[in-house]
Design an enzyme around this catalytic site. Structure first.
Site, PDB file in Angstrom:
ATOM      1  N   ASP A 173       0.830  -1.215   0.000  1.00  0.00           N
ATOM      2  CA  ASP A 173       0.000   0.000   0.000  1.00  0.00           C
ATOM      3  C   ASP A 173       0.864   1.265   0.000  1.00  0.00           C
ATOM      4  O   ASP A 173       1.579   1.530   0.956  1.00  0.00           O
ATOM      5  CB  ASP A 173      -0.875  -0.049   1.262  1.00  0.00           C
ATOM      6  CG  ASP A 173      -1.680   1.225   1.506  1.00  0.00           C
ATOM      7  OD1 ASP A 173      -2.150   1.400   2.642  1.00  0.00           O
ATOM      8  OD2 ASP A 173      -1.837   2.027   0.578  1.00  0.00           O
ATOM      9  N   ASN A 212     -15.901   4.417   9.324  1.00  0.00           N
ATOM     10  CA  ASN A 212     -14.857   4.444  10.344  1.00  0.00           C
ATOM     11  C   ASN A 212     -15.415   4.058  11.703  1.00  0.00           C
ATOM     12  O   ASN A 212     -15.638   4.896  12.594  1.00  0.00           O
ATOM     13  CB  ASN A 212     -14.159   5.809  10.401  1.00  0.00           C
ATOM     14  CG  ASN A 212     -12.814   5.721  11.093  1.00  0.00           C
ATOM     15  OD1 ASN A 212     -12.590   4.830  11.932  1.00  0.00           O
ATOM     16  ND2 ASN A 212     -11.918   6.625  10.761  1.00  0.00           N
ATOM     17  N   ALA A 340      -6.987  11.138  12.025  1.00  0.00           N
ATOM     18  CA  ALA A 340      -5.706  10.471  11.821  1.00  0.00           C
ATOM     19  C   ALA A 340      -5.891   9.555  10.628  1.00  0.00           C
ATOM     20  O   ALA A 340      -6.946   8.934  10.479  1.00  0.00           O
ATOM     21  CB  ALA A 340      -5.301   9.667  13.048  1.00  0.00           C
ATOM     22  N   SER A 341      -4.903   9.486   9.783  1.00  0.00           N
ATOM     23  CA  SER A 341      -5.037   8.697   8.567  1.00  0.00           C
ATOM     24  C   SER A 341      -5.172   7.207   8.875  1.00  0.00           C
ATOM     25  O   SER A 341      -4.757   6.742   9.934  1.00  0.00           O
ATOM     26  CB  SER A 341      -3.813   8.924   7.680  1.00  0.00           C
ATOM     27  OG  SER A 341      -3.857   8.072   6.558  1.00  0.00           O
ATOM     28  N   HIS A 343      -3.759   5.086   6.839  1.00  0.00           N
ATOM     29  CA  HIS A 343      -2.641   4.474   6.122  1.00  0.00           C
ATOM     30  C   HIS A 343      -1.318   4.836   6.788  1.00  0.00           C
ATOM     31  O   HIS A 343      -1.156   5.942   7.305  1.00  0.00           O
ATOM     32  CB  HIS A 343      -2.598   4.973   4.670  1.00  0.00           C
ATOM     33  CG  HIS A 343      -3.808   4.626   3.884  1.00  0.00           C
ATOM     34  ND1 HIS A 343      -3.898   3.478   3.117  1.00  0.00           N
ATOM     35  CD2 HIS A 343      -4.981   5.266   3.745  1.00  0.00           C
ATOM     36  CE1 HIS A 343      -5.083   3.439   2.540  1.00  0.00           C
ATOM     37  NE2 HIS A 343      -5.762   4.515   2.893  1.00  0.00           N
TER      38      HIS A 343
END
Lengths: 530, 530
Positions: A173, A212, A340-341, A343
């Site tokens: 990724d 989420n 917050a991401s 990834h």
């Protein structure tokens, strides 16, 4: 979508959709072109899904329609898949198989097991794919969160064991490859959410990606810790929360979640509302609330509105518009720093590379610059430059006897879906929509006599999207006369071939309009015979 | 555009344009609606321009066309205005008056002087406007740069003197009101540029806003310091640099700037190329270079490409696309950290408020959330909440005897320009373009007999932007039959009124197509008589 292929066996990892680019006018969604899969249908042993985001499962219904192969994934992922298949009427015939940390699936020559990673949706995994050529580690979307909301750490020990054993290739990724440092833990978002709820005097309305679940869990916990009830608005939010509660991916005390219809009966300081719309989507609950167009809820001064998200590239203006409307409605709007991401940033990407220690590396799931930067990271931690392949749709990487090379291409690409039509809107239709959207269309109709070829009726000019007719009558009158004289001249000269007549009308009218207006509407000459 | 009005005297500050929103299909630019100015033409004493950016001078040609009033501004600003007026054929009749730091212009009852500020274009000013009610300070776009590239500091002593004297109202730039802290000096950008040029082994191609003369000066200096020549590509870049060199706002040694045609004769490590395209504009030089579509220059591995800018909100995807293409072309791309805003952040905005100490405050030049945040800053430094006015287009703030209040509205708004047409594309045309862009158009033509009302020819269906015809013949055949039977039935029932016939066709066809395709193309029934 990734295809792993050995001899007569194929497995597919993920089957996502993407949303149309701005120039794909009128298109609803975009899915992978599965021509190659359909041509090889008898070889496909299964589809393995890494997690329940749309860009990994959204295309599945369109694929199962053509190839009803077994589908494998974790429980939440398949729970979300079930909802989709039900909508498409495919649930009864689908073959869904739940996997967990102990699963070991034989799919032809491939042996597939999973490892858990952290992400912005629970139950996210990568796959370890045993092949006759060696072990391939397919990361899927991942981050490493040392303090995960659901308590489930990423399977770093499995990854270390793979690395110790020897891994042929890592397929990784690249989404955040350009970001230096670490991605913060989701728990930091929880701390901000707690602070906001603790300090809010009136209602708190929070919006985030409906998928989420971790963040929604943090919001529910914060509400419970501060004696507030939770109402949920927005169809995808309601569905996801329902599914997650049922399957045990979300925890809430029985009295916490109330009906959205009851919001006005609760004191403002005892209420948290979870809502869709964090991307400024026009029809979403939050956007409608901001415009005072929601049936149940209206934004009021005293409300604290939190956009716990970050605009997806391309959505920045929609989000800004929603924020502005929320400000105008008098809310206290918090739209930065509550995210917050999902990834990993550069340090996590290097951790994955170092744990897995692959011989070959394919950076994927990103634009070229992200793949390129990810490749540079891999070289930093010791992967040989010639063992790194930056691939595009359709590229084939072949592994044989410990070597790897680019091995040509298979048919691949994207298919656009508009309404019910799959792939029937191609470049020509898009080009026409683009032309129409810029300067509109002029339709010129005339009826000619079958016998003499003379004008029986018309020409009439009808325009749409070109000029406001009432103000431009003179222009259109002149245009009409021009067309008439053009046609009369040609008919007198015995030109009767319709294509010549149409071309002449298109050319003379187009030239005239451009001189007068500097615009180029589409011109559609129509000739009838009677 | 701001209007100051006292009795029979009016002055206008700035006359900008803005670029169309995404939903303004086919529109080129948007200018202010000057209906109110035209109605009051005999009162207008002059137009004062703060600086040469498009959003402050771009609308001037359209206004001067209607009202040829005197125009005042600094030398570079009027230099850029001259280029515009020349293109519009208005230069000969325009009355342009250069102002500088000592100017004191009597415009009716108003006395206008300027104060210099820092910004991303040189010769930027605010205006001090003496009125019978008191002094109004109009900031224009500003930052405070303690180490300005051109050495000209902002006139902080003038601002302090205004504040000491007593200021009725401050009209202030809210662009960066949401940003905490300070805006870095442009010199920090110069340091980065120097570092990049010093370390680059091949060519350096740098792109920034063509109007950012300060940054172009830094690039030219860096080139000279490292023994490199400078070539310039992109029309607006070439024009701005030429004008600035002529007027003395840019300094370069005689041999520094070479012809773009000669780039291939210079060693790569002795070359800097300045280019348009930092916003990913499709036809700009950099974007074409990245696509190998530029006549003179092609991006090559070894090139260092610098995007010394930040994407304007809305342009993020275009910039990302250009960056990707540059990566693919093998360049080393630097696209972050080589930029500093031209607008003050929160600390500078507080400095302006504290120096000027206005009684009343109007936060302007920003979206509502920026105005709101700017108003909060003003309250922090001591302006009374009831003395702050957050205004929209058309709002009037009245000052009388030391008091101020909102005083109604005047006609105001935006006017869209498409090609040569000013304001002839209204909401209906835009709505039609939007419909056409989504699902295209079906034109249904039929010729009826004047005598009997029976069908003489057709119905024929022509579609554009709807479906790819070859693949959808069956659908269109069915649609055709449906229209035919609808018409025959009505004609048999003696319904001859055209509007009824058209409505019936539109309804039945629309319903059928939506059932079959879930799409709603525009349907245009056309009836001819013969």
């Amino acid at each position: 979508m990734t295809l792993y292929w050995y001899g007569n066996d194929m497995i597919v990892v993920d089957a996502g959709l993407k949303f149309p680019e701005e120039d794909m006018l009128g298109i609803d969604i975009v899915i992978p072109d599965i021509t190659f899969l359909v041509e090889n249908r008898e070889k496909i042993r299964g589809i393995f899904l890494t997690h329940g985001h749309e860009d990994h499962i959204g295309g599945l219904p369109y694929i199962l329609r053509e190839l009803n192969v077994p589908v494998y994934g974790t429980r939440l992922t398949l729970g979300l898949v079930e909802n989709k298949l039900r909508e498409h009427g495919l649930l009864d015939t689908a073959k869904l198989n739940v996997m967990d940390g102990r699963s070991n699936i034989q799919a032809g020559v491939f042996q597939v097991s999973l490892f858990y990673v952290n992400h912005s949706i629970p139950d996210t995994t990568g796959f370890a794919i045993e092949t006759p050529e060696g072990l391939v580690v397919h990361t899927g979307d991942f981050k490493f969160d040392q303090t995960p909301v659901d308590g489930r750490q990423a399977d770093i020990h499995k990854l270390a064991a793979f690395g110790a054993r020897g891994v042929l290739a890592l397929v990784g990724d690249s989404t955040n490859a350009e970001r230096p440092g670490y991605t913060p833990s989701e728990l930091t978002v929880g701390e901000k959410i707690n602070e906001i709820v603790a300090n809010a005097t009136g209602r708190v309305i929070m919006s985030t990606f409906a998928s989420n679940i971790h963040r929604l869990q943090l919001m529910i916990r914060a509400a419970e810790q501060h004696g507030r009830k939770v109402a949920v608005v927005g169809r995808s939010m309601v569905n996801n929360i329902q599914t997650s509660l049922q399957l045990g991916y979300l925890e809430a005390l029985p009295e916490t979640i109330i009906d959205a219809d009851d919001v006005n009966r609760i004191d403002p300081e005892k209420l948290v509302i979870l809502s869709t719309g964090s991307q400024g989507e026009p029809m979403s609950a939050l956007t409608r609330m901001a415009r005072a167009a929601h049936r149940k809820i209206e934004i009021m001064p005293g409300d604290t509105v939190v956009l716990a998200s970050s605009p997806i590239p391309g959505n920045e203006k929609y989000v800004a518009r929603t924020i502005d409307q929320l400000f105008r409605a008098g809310a206290n709007v918090i739209y930065r720093g509550v995210h917050a991401s999902g990834h990993g940033s550069q340090e996590e990407l290097k951790w994955m590379l170092s744990l897995v220690k692959p011989k070959f590396f394919l950076p994927v799931h990103g634009e070229f610059r992200m793949q390129r930067t990810h490749a540079n990271l891999a070289m930093e931690v010791g992967v040989e430059e010639e063992n790194i392949f930056i691939t595009e749709l359709g590229d084939v990487v072949e592994f044989e006897n410990g070597r790897a090379r680019l091995g040509g291409k298979v048919p691949a690409g994207t298919v656009m879906i508009d309404g019910l039509g799959v792939g029937d809107v191609g470049n020509i239709v898009l080009r026409d929509r683009k032309l129409l959207s810029q300067d509109g269309i002029l339709v010129v109709v005339v009826t000619l006599s079958k016998a003499t070829g003379h004008i029986l009726s018309g020409p009439d000019i009808i325009s749409r999207g070109f000029v406001y007719v009432r103000e431009s009558e003179a222009l259109l009158d002149e245009a009409n006369k021009l067309v008439e004289s053009t046609l009369i001249k040609l008919v007198t000269d015995n030109v009767s071939e319709w294509s010549s007549l149409k071309t002449a009308v298109r050319d003379s009218l187009g030239r005239y309009l451009f001189e007068q207006t500097r615009r180029r509407p589409m011109i559609l000459p129509i000739i009838m015979e009677a």
